[in-house]
Scaffold this motif. Structure first.
Motif, PDB file in Angstrom:
ATOM      1  N   MET A 128       3.494 -11.086  -0.918  1.00 47.37           N
ATOM      2  CA  MET A 128       2.435 -10.342  -0.233  1.00 47.37           C
ATOM      3  C   MET A 128       2.600  -8.845  -0.489  1.00 47.37           C
ATOM      4  N   PHE A 129       1.465  -8.169  -0.662  1.00 44.59           N
ATOM      5  CA  PHE A 129       1.484  -6.729  -0.895  1.00 44.59           C
ATOM      6  C   PHE A 129       0.109  -6.159  -0.591  1.00 44.59           C
ATOM      7  N   GLU A 130       0.049  -4.842  -0.467  1.00 41.86           N
ATOM      8  CA  GLU A 130      -1.205  -4.123  -0.293  1.00 41.86           C
ATOM      9  C   GLU A 130      -1.316  -3.081  -1.393  1.00 41.86           C
ATOM     10  N   GLU A 131      -2.492  -2.975  -1.996  1.00 46.48           N
ATOM     11  CA  GLU A 131      -2.757  -1.934  -2.991  1.00 46.48           C
ATOM     12  C   GLU A 131      -3.762  -0.934  -2.429  1.00 46.48           C
ATOM     13  N   TYR A 132      -3.539   0.335  -2.744  1.00 45.91           N
ATOM     14  CA  TYR A 132      -4.437   1.389  -2.262  1.00 45.91           C
ATOM     15  C   TYR A 132      -4.684   2.373  -3.393  1.00 45.91           C
ATOM     16  N   LEU A 133      -5.908   2.380  -3.907  1.00 49.56           N
ATOM     17  CA  LEU A 133      -6.340   3.304  -4.970  1.00 49.56           C
ATOM     18  C   LEU A 133      -5.451   3.224  -6.216  1.00 49.56           C
ATOM     19  N   VAL A 134      -5.064   2.014  -6.577  1.00 50.46           N
ATOM     20  CA  VAL A 134      -4.140   1.832  -7.703  1.00 50.46           C
ATOM     21  C   VAL A 134      -4.875   1.680  -9.030  1.00 50.46           C
ATOM     22  N   GLU A 135      -6.108   1.196  -8.986  1.00 53.74           N
ATOM     23  CA  GLU A 135      -6.797   0.763 -10.203  1.00 53.74           C
ATOM     24  C   GLU A 135      -6.833   1.832 -11.288  1.00 53.74           C
ATOM     25  N   ASP A 136      -7.072   3.095 -10.907  1.00 55.19           N
ATOM     26  CA  ASP A 136      -7.144   4.156 -11.909  1.00 55.19           C
ATOM     27  C   ASP A 136      -6.022   5.177 -11.757  1.00 55.19           C
ATOM     28  N   ALA A 137      -4.983   4.834 -11.001  1.00 56.49           N
ATOM     29  CA  ALA A 137      -3.940   5.806 -10.650  1.00 56.49           C
ATOM     30  C   ALA A 137      -3.051   6.148 -11.841  1.00 56.49           C
ATOM     31  N   ASP A 138      -2.787   7.436 -11.975  1.00 51.31           N
ATOM     32  CA  ASP A 138      -1.804   7.909 -12.952  1.00 51.31           C
ATOM     33  C   ASP A 138      -0.400   7.914 -12.357  1.00 51.31           C
ATOM     34  N   ILE A 139      -0.320   8.161 -11.057  1.00 59.71           N
ATOM     35  CA  ILE A 139       0.953   8.167 -10.344  1.00 59.71           C
ATOM     36  C   ILE A 139       0.865   7.137  -9.222  1.00 59.71           C
ATOM     37  N   VAL A 140       1.714   6.129  -9.273  1.00 61.92           N
ATOM     38  CA  VAL A 140       1.674   5.037  -8.305  1.00 61.92           C
ATOM     39  C   VAL A 140       2.898   5.126  -7.411  1.00 61.92           C
ATOM     40  N   LEU A 141       2.633   5.222  -6.112  1.00 64.55           N
ATOM     41  CA  LEU A 141       3.714   5.267  -5.151  1.00 64.55           C
ATOM     42  C   LEU A 141       4.082   3.852  -4.722  1.00 64.55           C
ATOM     43  N   ALA A 142       5.351   3.656  -4.395  1.00 64.01           N
ATOM     44  CA  ALA A 142       5.842   2.404  -3.836  1.00 64.01           C
ATOM     45  C   ALA A 142       6.531   2.732  -2.518  1.00 64.01           C
ATOM     46  N   ALA A 143       6.129   2.081  -1.446  1.00 62.50           N
ATOM     47  CA  ALA A 143       6.717   2.355  -0.141  1.00 62.50           C
ATOM     48  C   ALA A 143       6.431   1.198   0.802  1.00 62.50           C
ATOM     49  N   PHE A 144       7.295   1.023   1.808  1.00 63.35           N
ATOM     50  CA  PHE A 144       7.073  -0.005   2.824  1.00 63.35           C
ATOM     51  C   PHE A 144       7.356   0.589   4.199  1.00 63.35           C
ATOM     52  N   GLY A 145       6.914  -0.109   5.232  1.00 64.81           N
ATOM     53  CA  GLY A 145       7.167   0.348   6.586  1.00 64.81           C
ATOM     54  C   GLY A 145       6.559   1.711   6.861  1.00 64.81           C
ATOM     55  N   ILE A 146       7.258   2.523   7.655  1.00 66.34           N
ATOM     56  CA  ILE A 146       6.738   3.837   8.025  1.00 66.34           C
ATOM     57  C   ILE A 146       6.567   4.721   6.797  1.00 66.34           C
ATOM     58  N   ALA A 147       7.383   4.528   5.767  1.00 67.41           N
ATOM     59  CA  ALA A 147       7.254   5.324   4.547  1.00 67.41           C
ATOM     60  C   ALA A 147       5.916   5.075   3.869  1.00 67.41           C
ATOM     61  N   ALA A 148       5.375   3.876   4.002  1.00 65.13           N
ATOM     62  CA  ALA A 148       4.075   3.573   3.397  1.00 65.13           C
ATOM     63  C   ALA A 148       2.955   4.294   4.124  1.00 65.13           C
ATOM     64  N   ARG A 149       3.063   4.420   5.431  1.00 62.66           N
ATOM     65  CA  ARG A 149       2.036   5.131   6.189  1.00 62.66           C
ATOM     66  C   ARG A 149       2.035   6.618   5.816  1.00 62.66           C
ATOM     67  N   VAL A 150       3.213   7.174   5.695  1.00 64.94           N
ATOM     68  CA  VAL A 150       3.326   8.569   5.254  1.00 64.94           C
ATOM     69  C   VAL A 150       2.760   8.719   3.845  1.00 64.94           C
ATOM     70  N   SER A 151       3.090   7.785   2.969  1.00 64.91           N
ATOM     71  CA  SER A 151       2.678   7.863   1.562  1.00 64.91           C
ATOM     72  C   SER A 151       1.165   7.748   1.407  1.00 64.91           C
ATOM     73  N   LYS A 152       0.519   6.927   2.230  1.00 65.79           N
ATOM     74  CA  LYS A 152      -0.936   6.785   2.138  1.00 65.79           C
ATOM     75  C   LYS A 152      -1.622   8.118   2.434  1.00 65.79           C
ATOM     76  N   ASN A 153      -1.112   8.854   3.413  1.00 65.10           N
ATOM     77  CA  ASN A 153      -1.657  10.180   3.705  1.00 65.10           C
ATOM     78  C   ASN A 153      -1.472  11.122   2.519  1.00 65.10           C
ATOM     79  N   ALA A 154      -0.309  11.036   1.877  1.00 70.57           N
ATOM     80  CA  ALA A 154      -0.037  11.892   0.720  1.00 70.57           C
ATOM     81  C   ALA A 154      -0.944  11.534  -0.455  1.00 70.57           C
ATOM     82  N   VAL A 155      -1.218  10.244  -0.630  1.00 68.98           N
ATOM     83  CA  VAL A 155      -2.132   9.810  -1.692  1.00 68.98           C
ATOM     84  C   VAL A 155      -3.522  10.384  -1.461  1.00 68.98           C
ATOM     85  N   ASP A 156      -3.991  10.337  -0.224  1.00 66.26           N
ATOM     86  CA  ASP A 156      -5.321  10.885   0.095  1.00 66.26           C
ATOM     87  C   ASP A 156      -5.383  12.381  -0.222  1.00 66.26           C
TER      88      ASP A 156
END
Length: 353
Positions: A238-266
């Motif tokens: 199981m996994f979640e993808e967020y704006l990966v389809e055209d991404a040049d830089i792909v972040l990997a994170a889980f738990g609270i780090a993923a919530r922080v990372s989603k804000n950084a991606v935006d």
């Protein structure tokens, strides 16, 4: 829409376990997961269940072994040092092919460390947790709702594959409060013909045991267990993808780090940087497929972790070293903020943006 109530992550785990049919809990208090034990101490006697504060973490995990042998849904919970003490018992559960659920609400380490959130038990959990050749199913929630849903899922996966499931949360997930719905579908419990429930003179005795003194037999047991693991890797990742389809830089994170990372991606997207996020929900089995696919177009990967760099190794393996993998991290109980993660993205992208 089902009503939601405001709950701590730890409380959501405890109530979801009850929803899933767990009526046996054995544990020992340790920050930051003590609310799970406290909740079970209040609730279990009211519903005909069993709560027992064991004399130690070692005792608790062996009580889990006994109830799991009888085919009942059973759980224990702890935090990092306590889970280390449970390591031998986890290996015995694996060696006996017994289903159970263990919750690790991680704190900083090594040693007693501190009581602040961490993700430094990634290696321990995804590589087994104790001695020998085995795996646990490791589920990483990123919200209080997922704390509840993955608890139910963990019990179901444990029963299906006769193995231990682990909820690997960080202290933030355990302590934070969010609205949560406990209207969670629970599949009917499967029959367990192997359980030690008494024969009533109707069948041969079932024996639950992890000892195998004939090397050839033990080898075959391990081979068969790993065939089951391959089935899990094929069907349960199981996994979640967020704006990966055209991404040049792909972040990997889980738990609270993923919530922080989603804000950084935006924020990176606002600045014209094509960033995306892959959030593993199963840490084992690790979701290799989305990383392999992203590696066909991504210029770089960034692993965001609350440790000194552990999941980064699985990201490197999954991407086949087709693109560089960088690390953005805090350790010892510290959490990276979106600005730090964004700065890492900007640096990878070539500097000021």
């Amino acid at each position: 829409m089902a009503d939601k109530i405001l709950m701590k992550g730890n409380e959501a785990i405890a109530e979801a376990a009850i929803v899933a049919g767990c009526r046996h809990y054995f544990g020992y208090p340790i920050t930051p997961q003590t609310e799970i034990a406290a909740y079970m101490a209040k609730k279990m006697p009211k519903i005909g269940g069993v709560f027992l504060q064991a004399e130690s973490e070692i005792a608790a995990i062996n009580m889990v072994y006994g109830v799991a042998s009888a085919g009942k849904r059973v759980m224990t919970s702890s935090s990092s040092p306590g889970v280390s003490l449970k390591g031998e018992g986890l290996s015995y559960l694996a060696g006996s092919d017994l289903p159970s659920l263990i919750v690790n609400v991680q704190r900083g380490g090594p040693g007693l460390g501190g009581i602040q959130p961490s993700q430094s038990d990634y290696f321990q959990s995804t590589r087994g947790g104790g001695h020998g050749d085995y795996h646990m199913i490791v589920l990483a929630p990123a919200s209080v709702q997922e704390m509840a849903e993955l608890t139910v899922k963990g019990f179901e996966l444990a029963d299906t594959y006769r193995m231990t499931s682990m909820i690997l949360a960080d202290g933030t997930m355990g302590q934070m409060m969010e609205p949560v719905s406990l209207d969670i579908e629970v599949k009917p419990m499967i029959d367990k013909p192997w359980a030690t429930t008494g024969t009533k003179m109707a069948r041969k005795h079932n024996i639950v045991n992890s000892l195998s003194l004939v090397p050839e037999e033990l080898e075959q047991l391990n081979f068969a267990r790993y065939e089951r693991y391959r089935t899990i890797e094929e069907n349960e990742t199981m996994f979640e993808e967020y704006l990966v389809e055209d991404a040049d830089i792909v972040l990997a994170a889980f738990g609270i780090a993923a919530r922080v990372s989603k804000n950084a991606v935006d924020e990176a997207r606002k600045r014209g940087i094509k960033a995306g996020l892959i959030r593993p929900i199963t840490l084992w089995p690790f979701p290799k497929a989305p990383f392999m696919a992203a590696a066909e177009h991504a210029k770089a990967f960034l692993s965001v972790e609350l440790n000194m760099g552990q999941m980064i190794e699985d990201v490197q393996l999954a991407t086949g070293c087709k693109a560089p993998v960088y690390l953005c991290n805090r350790a010892g109980g510290m959490i990276p903020d979106p600005k730090q993660v964004l700065q890492s993205i900007i640096n990878i992208n070539g500097g000021e943006n």
